[in-house]
Motif scaffolding. Structure first.
Motif, PDB file in Angstrom:
ATOM      1  N   VAL A  80      59.054  -1.524  17.757  1.00 49.16           N
ATOM      2  CA  VAL A  80      59.248  -0.210  18.373  1.00 49.16           C
ATOM      3  C   VAL A  80      58.392   0.875  17.713  1.00 49.16           C
ATOM      4  CG1 VAL A  80      60.986   1.599  18.761  1.00 49.16           C
ATOM      5  CG2 VAL A  80      61.552  -0.770  19.210  1.00 49.16           C
ATOM      6  N   ILE A  81      58.048   0.736  16.452  1.00 51.45           N
ATOM      7  CA  ILE A  81      57.316   1.791  15.730  1.00 51.45           C
ATOM      8  C   ILE A  81      56.037   2.238  16.451  1.00 51.45           C
ATOM      9  CG2 ILE A  81      55.935   2.241  13.650  1.00 51.45           C
ATOM     10  CD1 ILE A  81      58.069   0.984  12.013  1.00 51.45           C
ATOM     11  N   PRO A  82      55.167   1.346  16.908  1.00 51.04           N
ATOM     12  CA  PRO A  82      53.923   1.850  17.515  1.00 51.04           C
ATOM     13  C   PRO A  82      54.078   2.422  18.934  1.00 51.04           C
ATOM     14  CG  PRO A  82      53.852  -0.538  17.317  1.00 51.04           C
ATOM     15  CD  PRO A  82      55.129  -0.086  16.704  1.00 51.04           C
ATOM     16  N   PRO A 111      49.802   9.392  11.751  1.00 47.08           N
ATOM     17  CA  PRO A 111      50.635   9.896  12.848  1.00 47.08           C
ATOM     18  C   PRO A 111      50.790  11.414  12.829  1.00 47.08           C
ATOM     19  CG  PRO A 111      51.940   8.557  11.313  1.00 47.08           C
ATOM     20  CD  PRO A 111      50.548   8.554  10.828  1.00 47.08           C
ATOM     21  N   GLU A 112      50.710  11.989  14.008  1.00 51.84           N
ATOM     22  CA  GLU A 112      50.975  13.417  14.182  1.00 51.84           C
ATOM     23  C   GLU A 112      52.470  13.616  14.453  1.00 51.84           C
ATOM     24  OE1 GLU A 112      50.236  17.420  14.370  1.00 51.84           O
ATOM     25  OE2 GLU A 112      48.718  15.912  13.959  1.00 51.84           O
ATOM     26  N   ASN A 113      52.982  12.910  15.435  1.00 54.89           N
ATOM     27  CA  ASN A 113      54.418  12.905  15.752  1.00 54.89           C
ATOM     28  C   ASN A 113      54.863  11.454  15.785  1.00 54.89           C
ATOM     29  OD1 ASN A 113      54.586  15.712  16.135  1.00 54.89           O
ATOM     30  ND2 ASN A 113      53.765  15.501  18.195  1.00 54.89           N
ATOM     31  N   GLN A 154      64.445   8.937  16.954  1.00 51.22           N
ATOM     32  CA  GLN A 154      64.637   8.352  18.284  1.00 51.22           C
ATOM     33  C   GLN A 154      64.326   6.863  18.280  1.00 51.22           C
ATOM     34  OE1 GLN A 154      61.896  10.991  19.929  1.00 51.22           O
ATOM     35  NE2 GLN A 154      63.380  12.585  20.446  1.00 51.22           N
ATOM     36  N   LYS A 155      63.301   6.471  17.547  1.00 52.87           N
ATOM     37  CA  LYS A 155      62.940   5.058  17.479  1.00 52.87           C
ATOM     38  C   LYS A 155      64.009   4.255  16.752  1.00 52.87           C
ATOM     39  CE  LYS A 155      58.028   5.813  17.893  1.00 52.87           C
ATOM     40  NZ  LYS A 155      56.698   5.591  17.354  1.00 52.87           N
ATOM     41  N   ALA A 156      64.640   4.851  15.743  1.00 52.50           N
ATOM     42  CA  ALA A 156      65.725   4.163  15.042  1.00 52.50           C
ATOM     43  C   ALA A 156      66.923   3.974  15.962  1.00 52.50           C
ATOM     44  CB  ALA A 156      66.119   4.938  13.793  1.00 52.50           C
ATOM     45  N   ILE A 206      66.831   3.771  19.328  1.00 53.29           N
ATOM     46  CA  ILE A 206      66.432   2.752  20.305  1.00 53.29           C
ATOM     47  C   ILE A 206      66.506   1.371  19.677  1.00 53.29           C
ATOM     48  CG2 ILE A 206      64.455   1.868  21.618  1.00 53.29           C
ATOM     49  CD1 ILE A 206      63.639   4.832  22.022  1.00 53.29           C
ATOM     50  N   THR A 207      66.045   1.257  18.436  1.00 56.39           N
ATOM     51  CA  THR A 207      66.077  -0.015  17.727  1.00 56.39           C
ATOM     52  C   THR A 207      67.502  -0.490  17.516  1.00 56.39           C
ATOM     53  OG1 THR A 207      64.017   0.511  16.595  1.00 56.39           O
ATOM     54  CG2 THR A 207      65.393  -1.171  15.592  1.00 56.39           C
ATOM     55  N   THR A 208      68.400   0.417  17.151  1.00 57.29           N
ATOM     56  CA  THR A 208      69.788   0.049  16.908  1.00 57.29           C
ATOM     57  C   THR A 208      70.440  -0.506  18.170  1.00 57.29           C
ATOM     58  OG1 THR A 208      69.941   1.730  15.182  1.00 57.29           O
ATOM     59  CG2 THR A 208      72.013   0.915  16.097  1.00 57.29           C
ATOM     60  N   ILE A 209      70.207   0.145  19.291  1.00 56.00           N
ATOM     61  CA  ILE A 209      70.797  -0.313  20.555  1.00 56.00           C
ATOM     62  C   ILE A 209      70.196  -1.646  20.984  1.00 56.00           C
ATOM     63  CG2 ILE A 209      71.024   0.235  23.004  1.00 56.00           C
ATOM     64  CD1 ILE A 209      71.096   3.229  22.070  1.00 56.00           C
ATOM     65  N   ALA A 210      68.864  -1.740  20.938  1.00 58.27           N
ATOM     66  CA  ALA A 210      68.204  -2.978  21.345  1.00 58.27           C
ATOM     67  C   ALA A 210      68.575  -4.137  20.425  1.00 58.27           C
ATOM     68  CB  ALA A 210      66.685  -2.780  21.360  1.00 58.27           C
ATOM     69  N   ALA A 211      68.652  -3.882  19.126  1.00 56.14           N
ATOM     70  CA  ALA A 211      69.000  -4.938  18.172  1.00 56.14           C
ATOM     71  C   ALA A 211      70.427  -5.409  18.379  1.00 56.14           C
ATOM     72  CB  ALA A 211      68.809  -4.447  16.742  1.00 56.14           C
TER      73      ALA A 211
END
Length: 91
Positions: free
Chosen positions: A21-23, A44-46, A51-53, A55-60
């Protein structure tokens, strides 16, 4: 599967998912055209890390529930991976 092995399985799945998810939606300084002196254009600028954490928690959790369900149902067991007949027959 015990509680500890379930937590370890979730942690492994979480980190593997996080690395995928990071990239996603990564905005670099080179993309924005505003490179800070002394940094790389690919910095990285932004990063949207919070938000990625999430998304990762839900997907995992979804992936973990599927994998844990398969393990607990007995559809796949350790003996299925015993290609060299090292384990005794489960009877």
């Amino acid at each position: 599967m015990g509680i500890t092995s379930g937590l370890v399985l979730y942690a492994v799945i979480w980190f593997m998912t996080f690395l995928i998810v990071i990239p996603i939606r990564l905005e670099t300084q080179g993309d924005k055209g505003e490179i800070v002196p002394g940094t790389h254009a690919g910095a990285p600028e932004n990063h949207y890390l919070k938000q990625k954490a999430m998304i990762t928690t839900i997907a995992a959790f979804v992936i973990w529930a599927i994998v844990a369900g398969i393990i607990l149902s007995g559809v796949i067991s350790v003996n299925d991976f015993d290609w060299f007949d090292r384990l005794p027959d489960p009877k």
